[in-house]
Design a protein around this motif. Structure first.
Motif, short mmCIF file in Angstrom:
data_model
loop_
_atom_site.label_atom_id
_atom_site.label_comp_id
_atom_site.label_asym_id
_atom_site.label_seq_id
_atom_site.Cartn_x
_atom_site.Cartn_y
_atom_site.Cartn_z
N SER A 74 0.83 -1.20 0.00
CA SER A 74 0.00 0.00 0.00
C SER A 74 0.87 1.25 0.00
N SER A 75 0.28 2.39 -0.39
CA SER A 75 1.00 3.65 -0.46
C SER A 75 0.85 4.50 0.80
N THR A 76 0.22 3.96 1.82
CA THR A 76 0.11 4.68 3.09
C THR A 76 1.49 4.92 3.67
N PRO A 77 1.83 6.15 4.06
CA PRO A 77 3.15 6.38 4.66
C PRO A 77 3.39 5.45 5.83
N LYS A 78 4.53 4.77 5.82
CA LYS A 78 4.82 3.79 6.86
C LYS A 78 6.31 3.68 7.10
N ILE A 79 6.66 3.38 8.33
CA ILE A 79 8.04 3.11 8.72
C ILE A 79 8.09 1.70 9.27
N ILE A 80 8.98 0.89 8.72
CA ILE A 80 9.12 -0.50 9.14
C ILE A 80 10.53 -0.70 9.66
N ARG A 81 10.63 -0.99 10.96
CA ARG A 81 11.92 -1.18 11.61
C ARG A 81 12.15 -2.68 11.77
N VAL A 82 13.24 -3.16 11.19
CA VAL A 82 13.56 -4.59 11.23
C VAL A 82 14.49 -4.86 12.40
#
Length: 431
Positions: A74-82
């Motif tokens: 999706s194009s929703t702004p998101k931050i994914i921390r691994v």
């Protein structure tokens, strides 16, 4: 002073001695690309998911959590921390899946080899039950390891040991994406396909790149490490006289992708590192494929560092290391159809059997700008030497690539950049 007072004093002293950054480390997950830092700084720059609200900031520790955070691209702004190591070859319960778990419809490597042995099958494209079973098995693996990354996304590794293992990140049609501080390793294909007519002798073709940009724009890839770590292709067997390859590219930028900066990253222990533009007839790539590669390290890479078609590519302050005994080395910079590579102040380290003329290879290419190149510590002119050594078999290249880069950080001498990249490139090394 009593024992209690001494103990309390020790505790207070310990608190005072804790580094300020121990509990207050800089949050790199909301970093954006600096102005002028390569092509990805054009047209408003690259901000990734920096504007994500708290509900769309995720810390992920396994494949299931990562898939949920990606939200189907999706194009929703998101931050994914691994955090830690995530294995893409796992089921929904987190149990590891190997190639046998994906195999279906009676597929077997020995059966496939028997069915399509060129001595009996000939040069026709594989077809029939075993090829159909291979395709079905491959689809099952692809469903697990191909992960769609959507627009306005930042994927960032936490700390110095964040790893995404066995995955292929697909940025298809995505815009405004950041991938940083992450090791991506071993995008391993369980089901290579035999292509009898490739290269005259036939060859094995694999399906997965660690990162694939397909029609993606404004992408910043920074301080990542990409490799085959765990399953190097050189250890794979030979079938039909060809190495049974399990890996494709480390980073492919194709299908009119545009405005990309790749910085301070490490590409290692692999055959084909970076492909920019995937076909000589892909004329829709004209005016696209604008890519900056700076302060990257290419170590034990056989070829494509990068290979370019059509694109305007700024290649500066990179470090190339070819180890002793690397007898499979082919080239580093590939100049192909309508490419316009502007190479500045790059450093090459090679063993004695590799010459300056080996560093550049051209296929239908016409131009290469180069300056400030170091070869084993000595200044060289890549263009002049390429033309002198290869004029009998390859077209001479002109220095006029038709453009001059304006979007870039400080360009250091090759020697200065060489030292900096050796110590600073790759995951876990963001200052």
């Amino acid at each position: 002073m009593t024992h209690r007072q001494i103990a309390m004093a020790a505790v207070l002293l310990g608190l005072l001695c804790v580094p300020a950054h121990a509990d207050d480390a800089r949050d790199i997950s909301r970093d954006t690309l600096a102005p002028n830092d390569g092509w990805a700084a054009a047209d408003g720059g690259t901000t990734g998911g920096s504007t994500a609200d708290d509900a769309h900031v995720f810390t992920v520790r396994n494949r299931s959590e990562l898939v949920r955070a990606l939200d189907g691209g999706s194009s929703t702004p998101k931050i994914i921390r691994v955090a830690g190591t995530i294995d893409a070859n796992t089921d929904d319960d987190g149990d590891h899946l190997d190639c046998a778990d994906y195999a279906t419809d009676g597929y077997g490597t020995s059966k496939y080899l028997a069915a399509y042995d060129p001595r009996t099958w000939g040069s026709a494209k594989p077809s029939g039950p075993q090829e159909e079973a291979r395709q079905a098995s491959a689809a099952r693996q692809a469903e697990r390891i191909e992960l769609a990354v959507g627009s306005n996304t930042t994927i960032v590794g936490l700390g110095s040991s964040a790893v995404l293992k066995g995955a292929s990140l697909r940025l298809q049609g995505a815009n405004n994406v950041i991938v940083r501080n992450l090791e991506l390793r071993d995008a391993y294909d369980c089901f290579p396909v035999w292509q009898p007519n490739t290269g005259g002798l036939g060859d094995w073709k694999t399906a997965y790149d660690n990162i694939w940009l397909r029609g993606a724009t404004r992408v910043w890839i920074d301080h990542v490490t990409l490799s085959d770590k765990g399953h190097p292709d050189e250890r794979e067997p030979t079938y039909f006289g060809r190495n049974y390859l399990r890996h494709d590219g480390l980073l492919d930028i194709t299908n009119a992708s545009d405005l990309v900066t790749v910085s301070w990253s490490r590409f290692a222990d692999h055959d084909k590192a970076i492909l920019i533009g995937n076909g000589d007839t892909a004329t829709g790539d004209r005016g696209k494929l604008r890519v900056t590669l700076h302060h990257n390290e290419f170590e034990s890479v056989v070829q494509r560092a990068p290979r370019v078609r059509f694109g305007q590519v700024h290649l500066y302050n990179n470090r190339y290391v070819v180890p002793a005994g690397a007898h499979d080395y082919r080239y580093s910079v590939g100049v192909s159809t309508e490419s316009a590579i502007h190479a500045e102040n790059n450093a090459f380290h090679t063993p004695g059997h590799i010459e300056v003329a080996d560093l550049v290879k051209s296929w239908n290419g016409t131009a290469l700008h180069q300056s400030g190149t170091l070869f084993n510590g000595y200044p060289v002119d890549l263009l002049a030497i390429h033309n002198a050594y290869n004029s009998g078999s390859e077209r001479d290249l002109t220095a006029d690539v038709g453009w001059t880069p304006t979007l870039h950080t400080k360009i250091d001498s090759a020697a200065t950049a060489d030292r900096a990249v050796a110590h600073g490139a790759g995951a876990g090394r963001i200052p």
